[in-house]
Design a protein around this motif. Structure first.
Motif, PDB file in Angstrom:
ATOM      1  N   ASP A   1      -5.608  -2.741  27.698  1.00 27.41           N
ATOM      2  CA  ASP A   1      -4.798  -1.716  28.361  1.00 27.41           C
ATOM      3  C   ASP A   1      -3.636  -1.217  27.490  1.00 27.41           C
ATOM      4  OD1 ASP A   1      -6.246  -3.437  30.405  1.00 27.41           O
ATOM      5  OD2 ASP A   1      -5.554  -1.824  31.690  1.00 27.41           O
TER       6      ASP A   1
ATOM      7  N   ASN B   1     -12.052   1.720  32.773  1.00 31.36           N
ATOM      8  CA  ASN B   1     -12.223   2.781  33.772  1.00 31.36           C
ATOM      9  C   ASN B   1     -11.580   4.092  33.309  1.00 31.36           C
ATOM     10  OD1 ASN B   1      -9.789   1.176  34.257  1.00 31.36           O
ATOM     11  ND2 ASN B   1      -9.399   2.560  35.955  1.00 31.36           N
ATOM     12  N   HIS B   2     -10.483   4.000  32.536  1.00 32.10           N
ATOM     13  CA  HIS B   2      -9.816   5.245  32.122  1.00 32.10           C
ATOM     14  C   HIS B   2     -10.642   6.030  31.103  1.00 32.10           C
ATOM     15  CE1 HIS B   2      -6.005   5.215  34.318  1.00 32.10           C
ATOM     16  NE2 HIS B   2      -6.247   3.920  34.393  1.00 32.10           N
TER      17      HIS B   2
ATOM     18  N   HIS C   1     -13.710  -4.935  31.055  1.00 32.06           N
ATOM     19  CA  HIS C   1     -12.405  -4.425  31.484  1.00 32.06           C
ATOM     20  C   HIS C   1     -11.994  -5.008  32.839  1.00 32.06           C
ATOM     21  CE1 HIS C   1      -9.000  -1.816  31.739  1.00 32.06           C
ATOM     22  NE2 HIS C   1      -9.422  -1.274  32.862  1.00 32.06           N
TER      23      HIS C   1
ATOM     24  N   ASP D   1      -9.239   0.717  28.300  1.00 26.63           N
ATOM     25  CA  ASP D   1      -8.053   1.494  28.700  1.00 26.63           C
ATOM     26  C   ASP D   1      -7.103   1.802  27.543  1.00 26.63           C
ATOM     27  OD1 ASP D   1      -9.026   1.746  31.226  1.00 26.63           O
ATOM     28  OD2 ASP D   1      -7.350   0.768  32.230  1.00 26.63           O
TER      29      ASP D   1
ATOM     30  N   HIS E   1      -7.300  -4.807  32.879  1.00 23.85           N
ATOM     31  CA  HIS E   1      -7.275  -3.981  34.088  1.00 23.85           C
ATOM     32  C   HIS E   1      -6.241  -4.388  35.136  1.00 23.85           C
ATOM     33  CE1 HIS E   1      -8.791  -1.032  36.864  1.00 23.85           C
ATOM     34  NE2 HIS E   1      -9.334  -1.907  37.689  1.00 23.85           N
TER      35      HIS E   1
HETATM   36 ZN    ZN Z   1      -8.108  -0.241  34.053  1.00 20.31          ZN
END
Ligand code: ZN
Length: 372
Positions: A113, A184-185, A242, A149, A323
């Motif tokens: 991240d 996810n990003h 993640h 991320d 995450h």
């Molecule tokens: Zn995330």
């Protein structure tokens, strides 16, 4: 007699109101203009009809160069010291390796991240001798894992991407590896979900007269490069993703290779309707799937027995995920699970998780190594 003063007062108020409004409009314009003037950004490179198009931003102005051969490999961009054109490939390698299992690795460093916090990333990697003062790989045959991320938040996303792009090649030359996993990003930006894009990059997109997702489309060099990256890998029987592997994920008997293949072949750049219409694909992109799952950290609904069942079912030694943010890297469930999102995204502090000699350690920003 009374009418004149009232008219005068109204006239006075309207003049004041008008000039006040006018003044505030011009202040807003000045602020916006000076913010735009200060924007510098790294190059965005795309391919179009046999040409390589390189564009970047200097003091708020877009600059574009077009090349029809590999001349652009000489390019230097003053606004981006992390971009080193000699590492570019004129024709990028687009082959995707879905089987991401590595064994016999002597040491592993993991973080997550980053969200555009380039300076903190560099400090942390230098503190633990992953890179030298010139930001070159010195981690030898070690593996460096980023569990997703990088995109969206923060102001130095492009600097981070170009730095990792170079570092990956340096690592491979030394017999090591950089593993950049998709979070996810990344998947959100590929799909045009721009809810979390920072103000700077919304402005960058508007300066280029495009949308942020187009800057990472499959026609772009970094977009193509990111699309070769895995969702889940294992190194020395430690799995990385993640979000993580939920009990429902295990019930469905996925293996990591299948997950990577489905994301690359059927989810990323595929219409949302077809993903939604397929039960397996929908599951992978939702909250029990590997890029969104947070269940390990919901103490009231998750137990050590479940962690053990997941690790056993997947034939692993441990699971490492990002995450879910904490102030440091953490060990959970007696070392079955580790979390590595140490809130680097806030730009203040961050840590590495280090694995060596069959043991896990916390690597602090000051360079201290603390045994769990
Ligand atoms: Zn995330």
């Amino acid at each position: 007699m009374l009418k004149t003063p009232v008219i005068l007062l109204l006239a006075f108020l309207s003049i004041m109101g008008f000039s006040y409004e006018k003044a505030s409009v011009s202040i807003v314009n000045d602020v916006t203009r000076s913010a735009l003037q200060q924007i510098d950004d790294c190059p965005y490179i795309s391919y179009e009809e046999g040409q390589v198009i390189v564009k970047w931003i200097a003091e708020g102005k877009p600059i574009e160069r077009r090349y029809s051969d590999d001349e652009f490999l000489q390019l230097k961009i003053a606004t981006c010291e992390d971009f080193e054109s000699k590492y570019l490939k004129f024709k990028p390698n687009l082959s995707v390796d879905n089987r991401q299992q590595f064994e016999g690795v002597s040491k592993i460093a993991i973080l997550s991240d980053i969200h555009g916090q380039r300076d903190l990333l560099i400090t942390l990697l230098q503190a633990h001798k992953i890179i030298d003062t010139e930001r070159n790989w010195i981690f030898g045959e070690g593996h460096f894992v980023i569990t997703g991320d990088v995109l969206d938040r923060g102001n130095k996303v492009m600097e981070v991407l170009w730095f990792l792009y170079k570092l990956e090649q340096q690592a491979e030359k030394a017999g090591g590896r950089v593993h950049l996993l998709l979070g996810n990003h990344e998947v959100m930006v590929f799909g045009g979900d721009l809810r979390y894009v920072s103000e700077k990059y919304l402005e960058v997109a508007s300066i280029f007269n495009t949308t942020y997702d187009e800057l990472f489309s499959s026609k772009t060099l970094l977009g193509q490069w990111l699309r070769t990256k895995p969702i889940a890998i294992s190194v020395n029987n430690i799995a990385f993703a993640h979000g993580g592997f939920s009990p429902k994920f295990v019930d469905r008997r996925f293996d990591l290779e299948t997950v990577n293949r489905l994301f690359h072949d059927a989810i990323i750049d595929h219409p949302k309707n077809t993903v939604k219409a397929n039960d397996t694909l929908r599951f992978l992109t939702k909250s029990d799937g590997p890029i969104w799952y947070r269940g390990y950290f919901r103490d009231e609904e998750f137990t050590k027995e479940q962690a053990q069942e997941i690790v056993d079912a997947m034939d692993l030694n441990a699971i490492v995920v990002g995450h879910t943010s904490y102030d440091q890297v953490l060990k959970h469930y007696d070392g079955l699970i580790y979390s590595v999102d140490s809130s680097i995204k806030k730009g203040q502090y961050g840590e590495l998780l280090i694995w060596q000699g069959e043991e896990f350690f916390r690597g602090t920003l000051a360079g201290d190594i603390i045994k769990f």
